[in-house]
Design an enzyme around this catalytic site. Sequence first.
Site, PDB file in Angstrom:
ATOM      1  N   CYS A 130      39.249  53.464  36.389  1.00  0.00           N
ATOM      2  CA  CYS A 130      39.203  52.077  36.867  1.00  0.00           C
ATOM      3  C   CYS A 130      40.207  51.221  36.096  1.00  0.00           C
ATOM      4  O   CYS A 130      41.409  51.413  36.238  1.00  0.00           O
ATOM      5  CB  CYS A 130      37.780  51.532  36.747  1.00  0.00           C
ATOM      6  SG  CYS A 130      37.506  50.017  37.707  1.00  0.00           S
ATOM      7  N   HIS A 251      35.161  56.061  40.203  1.00  0.00           N
ATOM      8  CA  HIS A 251      34.313  56.458  39.076  1.00  0.00           C
ATOM      9  C   HIS A 251      33.604  57.788  39.355  1.00  0.00           C
ATOM     10  O   HIS A 251      32.452  57.801  39.796  1.00  0.00           O
ATOM     11  CB  HIS A 251      33.245  55.391  38.815  1.00  0.00           C
ATOM     12  CG  HIS A 251      33.767  54.146  38.183  1.00  0.00           C
ATOM     13  ND1 HIS A 251      33.659  53.887  36.834  1.00  0.00           N
ATOM     14  CD2 HIS A 251      34.416  53.080  38.719  1.00  0.00           C
ATOM     15  CE1 HIS A 251      34.204  52.711  36.567  1.00  0.00           C
ATOM     16  NE2 HIS A 251      34.673  52.204  37.696  1.00  0.00           N
ATOM     17  N   GLU A 253      32.274  59.768  37.306  1.00  0.00           N
ATOM     18  CA  GLU A 253      31.097  59.943  36.432  1.00  0.00           C
ATOM     19  C   GLU A 253      29.850  59.280  37.002  1.00  0.00           C
ATOM     20  O   GLU A 253      28.717  59.626  36.632  1.00  0.00           O
ATOM     21  CB  GLU A 253      31.414  59.405  35.025  1.00  0.00           C
ATOM     22  CG  GLU A 253      31.272  57.917  34.828  1.00  0.00           C
ATOM     23  CD  GLU A 253      32.405  57.086  35.429  1.00  0.00           C
ATOM     24  OE1 GLU A 253      32.319  55.844  35.414  1.00  0.00           O
ATOM     25  OE2 GLU A 253      33.401  57.688  35.912  1.00  0.00           O
TER      26      GLU A 253
END
Length: 426
Positions: A130, A251, A253
């Site tokens: 990001c 993202h 994760e």
Amino acid sequence: MAANLSVVLPRVLIVSRRTVRKNKFVDFVGEYHLDLIVSYGAVPVIVPRVSGVHMLLDSFEPIHGVLLCEGEDIDPSLYNDELSDLSPEELEEIRRLHASDTAIDKEKDTIELRLAKLCLERNIPYLGICRGSQVLNVACGGTLLQDIGKEISINLPENQRVSHMDYDNYDGHRHVINVVAKTPLHHWFEDSLEDEKMEISVNSYHHQGVKKLAQRFVPMAFAPDGLIEGFYDPDAYNPTEGKFIMGLQFHPERMRQSDTDEFDYPGCTFAYQEFVKAVVAYQKKLINSSIRIQKPLKLNQEMEKKRKIIVRSFSLARDIYEKGRTMQPSKTADLDAGAEFLESNTALSLAQEARLMQMGATVRNASSYLEKLKMNEEKEALARKVMGKMSMEQLSDLKSFYHMMGQICSEVLERKFQGIVNEVTF
């Protein structure tokens, strides 16, 4: 055992983000990042976002990897002197809609840009998620969109617009991206891509993104509105050799199924897995390099005496060259050892020769150095005149090109020097 592991495992620096809790500043880093770094065999070291830390980054050595992942918008003055064509009213609307992101944090900008440039200079593995991807692009001369909605979406048909964040469904929101073939992202998500349809659905939380991608990078994915969702440096990507320079706008994760820790795709963790693999390999390279360089070359008493005489000779020559001093006739003989060394080129090892020659010139060739210095000044003046007529975009491209060439030169020079050191040591 734990104490030993903390010394052995490679270190990944992560910069914290500032927020306000109970009327006080609090620094934090998302645990998903930390969990993945630890699970693949590295130690996350949190760099606190506090005033003055950007002057203390040397204290965080050794650095084997850097992961940058969270934070506010980057100060526009760091990548573009002109904000854009947005009106003051539009900028105010953006600040109101994205109040949590538009408060510029100059200290965090300074810390992270310095870390990014350090990684680029030393080829330290870098993963940007990001904001971290935006920092990487800016550090290499790229630029950013001030606001996707105002600068891209408004000019597109309704069916091509993409919502890159949803404050009401923060983690559950998804949008499609198109993966570029034969890139690391393609390899990681290959088993999840439908036949002839290079698409996956990702989450994201951003209202800005890459406008102009820095020259050294290659896109790995695009959103339907054309926004770059991932990029990497193909010349600095080989995890098994300790090379990893990459930015992801989404993202992975946090791409987890509702109320579970199960990932949307098996490939979601691959960015962290390959990043840590590169970090481990980079640490091994540093250790091996340190061991080879630190092994001293043993000289007998006679050779050591000769070495000191030659060092003194070159030291005197350097002093004359740099300070413009004249040599007293009584000390002219002190330069003979240096002159004889340059002529014979056999007194010491190649590595010692290279180091001594870097110290300066003898009086005999000082005039040629002064002539070269004058030529360099003339070339610099001409270069400044030419560059003064170039546009900002041309200057940015030129800077990116020479940065890339400098990196290649450094890598080749390092390999050659290591070859010389290995010959001397072993």
